[in-house]
Design a protein around this motif. Structure first.
Motif, PDB file in Angstrom:
ATOM      1  N   LYS A  50      35.056  42.289  61.401  1.00 34.94           N
ATOM      2  CA  LYS A  50      35.720  43.467  61.978  1.00 34.94           C
ATOM      3  C   LYS A  50      36.892  43.045  62.846  1.00 34.94           C
ATOM      4  O   LYS A  50      37.964  43.662  62.814  1.00 34.94           O
ATOM      5  CB  LYS A  50      34.736  44.264  62.836  1.00 34.94           C
ATOM      6  N   LYS A  52      38.791  40.525  62.591  1.00 39.36           N
ATOM      7  CA  LYS A  52      39.911  40.019  61.796  1.00 39.36           C
ATOM      8  C   LYS A  52      40.895  41.133  61.434  1.00 39.36           C
ATOM      9  O   LYS A  52      42.071  40.858  61.223  1.00 39.36           O
ATOM     10  CB  LYS A  52      39.409  39.343  60.518  1.00 39.36           C
ATOM     11  N   LYS A  53      40.413  42.370  61.390  1.00 39.80           N
ATOM     12  CA  LYS A  53      41.312  43.493  61.104  1.00 39.80           C
ATOM     13  C   LYS A  53      42.341  43.644  62.225  1.00 39.80           C
ATOM     14  O   LYS A  53      43.480  44.016  61.972  1.00 39.80           O
ATOM     15  CB  LYS A  53      40.528  44.783  60.933  1.00 39.80           C
ATOM     16  N   GLY A  54      41.910  43.394  63.460  1.00 40.29           N
ATOM     17  CA  GLY A  54      42.832  43.411  64.595  1.00 40.29           C
ATOM     18  C   GLY A  54      43.291  44.784  65.049  1.00 40.29           C
ATOM     19  O   GLY A  54      44.160  44.889  65.909  1.00 40.29           O
ATOM     20  N   THR A  55      42.749  45.853  64.502  1.00 40.96           N
ATOM     21  CA  THR A  55      43.186  47.191  64.877  1.00 40.96           C
ATOM     22  C   THR A  55      42.496  47.651  66.156  1.00 40.96           C
ATOM     23  O   THR A  55      41.481  47.088  66.571  1.00 40.96           O
ATOM     24  CB  THR A  55      42.858  48.191  63.754  1.00 40.96           C
ATOM     25  N   GLN A  56      43.056  48.674  66.753  1.00 42.43           N
ATOM     26  CA  GLN A  56      42.460  49.258  67.957  1.00 42.43           C
ATOM     27  C   GLN A  56      41.083  49.841  67.630  1.00 42.43           C
ATOM     28  O   GLN A  56      40.148  49.736  68.427  1.00 42.43           O
ATOM     29  CB  GLN A  56      43.372  50.346  68.520  1.00 42.43           C
ATOM     30  N   HIS A  57      40.966  50.436  66.451  1.00 44.72           N
ATOM     31  CA  HIS A  57      39.686  51.013  66.032  1.00 44.72           C
ATOM     32  C   HIS A  57      38.616  49.926  65.911  1.00 44.72           C
ATOM     33  O   HIS A  57      37.489  50.108  66.375  1.00 44.72           O
ATOM     34  CB  HIS A  57      39.858  51.739  64.697  1.00 44.72           C
ATOM     35  N   ALA A  58      38.984  48.800  65.312  1.00 41.30           N
ATOM     36  CA  ALA A  58      38.036  47.686  65.166  1.00 41.30           C
ATOM     37  C   ALA A  58      37.626  47.163  66.534  1.00 41.30           C
ATOM     38  O   ALA A  58      36.453  46.860  66.779  1.00 41.30           O
ATOM     39  CB  ALA A  58      38.656  46.568  64.336  1.00 41.30           C
ATOM     40  N   ARG A  59      38.591  47.083  67.460  1.00 45.20           N
ATOM     41  CA  ARG A  59      38.291  46.599  68.819  1.00 45.20           C
ATOM     42  C   ARG A  59      37.303  47.529  69.513  1.00 45.20           C
ATOM     43  O   ARG A  59      36.358  47.078  70.162  1.00 45.20           O
ATOM     44  CB  ARG A  59      39.578  46.486  69.635  1.00 45.20           C
ATOM     45  N   ARG A  60      37.476  48.833  69.334  1.00 45.17           N
ATOM     46  CA  ARG A  60      36.557  49.799  69.962  1.00 45.17           C
ATOM     47  C   ARG A  60      35.175  49.718  69.330  1.00 45.17           C
ATOM     48  O   ARG A  60      34.167  49.847  70.036  1.00 45.17           O
ATOM     49  CB  ARG A  60      37.121  51.209  69.827  1.00 45.17           C
ATOM     50  N   GLN A  61      35.118  49.528  68.022  1.00 45.51           N
ATOM     51  CA  GLN A  61      33.822  49.390  67.353  1.00 45.51           C
ATOM     52  C   GLN A  61      33.071  48.162  67.865  1.00 45.51           C
ATOM     53  O   GLN A  61      31.880  48.230  68.163  1.00 45.51           O
ATOM     54  CB  GLN A  61      34.004  49.284  65.842  1.00 45.51           C
ATOM     55  N   PHE A  76      38.740  38.631  69.696  1.00 44.43           N
ATOM     56  CA  PHE A  76      39.972  39.134  69.094  1.00 44.43           C
ATOM     57  C   PHE A  76      41.164  38.207  69.301  1.00 44.43           C
ATOM     58  O   PHE A  76      42.009  38.081  68.421  1.00 44.43           O
ATOM     59  CB  PHE A  76      40.296  40.537  69.637  1.00 44.43           C
TER      60      PHE A  76
END
Length: 113
Positions: A50, A52-61, A76
Motif C-alpha cells: 500500500k 508503494k502507491k504513495g498516495t494520500q489515500h494509501a497513507r490514511r489507510q 512511506f
C-alpha cells in the motif's frame, strides 16, 4: 485465507500484529517466535505494498492500521521507495533456534536490502 490464532482473541491478535509491524518499520528487524513472525510478515507486506502507491489515500489507510505516525513516516519516506521496483517479498525470516526458557522456535524478521 485462514490466519494463525496465536492463542489470542481477535482484538489481542490484531494489536500484536500492529505492534510487531510498527517495530519492524521503526527498527527494520525484530526478534520474535516463528508463528508470530509468519503472521507479522503477511500483515507488514500488505502495508508496504500500500505504501508503494504513495498516495494520500494509501497513507490514511496505513495510518488507520498502524496508529503510529513515526512508523508510517518511516514506511512511506524510507522503506517504500527502497522497494519501488520489487514485486513482493520485502521481508526475510532467519531462524535462530529454540528460546532458552520454553524452547519456542525464535527467528529474526527483517526487511530485505
Amino acid at each position: 485465507m485462514a490466519q494463525r490464532k496465536l492463542s489470542r482473541k481477535s482484538s489481542s491478535r490484531k494489536a500484536l500484529l500492529v505492534s510487531l509491524a510498527t517495530a519492524l518499520f521503526k527498527n527494520e528487524r525484530i526478534e520474535t517466535t516463528e508463528p508470530k513472525a509468519k503472521e507479522a510478515r503477511r500483515f507488514a507486506e500488505k502495508l508496504v505494498t500500500k505504501a508503494k502507491k504513495g498516495t494520500q489515500h494509501a497513507r490514511r489507510q496505513v495510518m488507520g492500521q498502524l496508529q503510529d505516525r513515526e512508523a508510517v513516516e518511516a514506511l512511506f519516506d524510507e522503506i517504500a521507495p527502497r522497494f519501488a521496483d520489487r514485486q513482493g517479498g520485502y521481508t526475510r525470516i532467519m531462524k535462530l533456534g529454540p528460546r532458552r526458557g520454553d524452547a519456542a522456535p525464535m527467528v529474526i524478521l527483517e526487511l530485505v536490502e
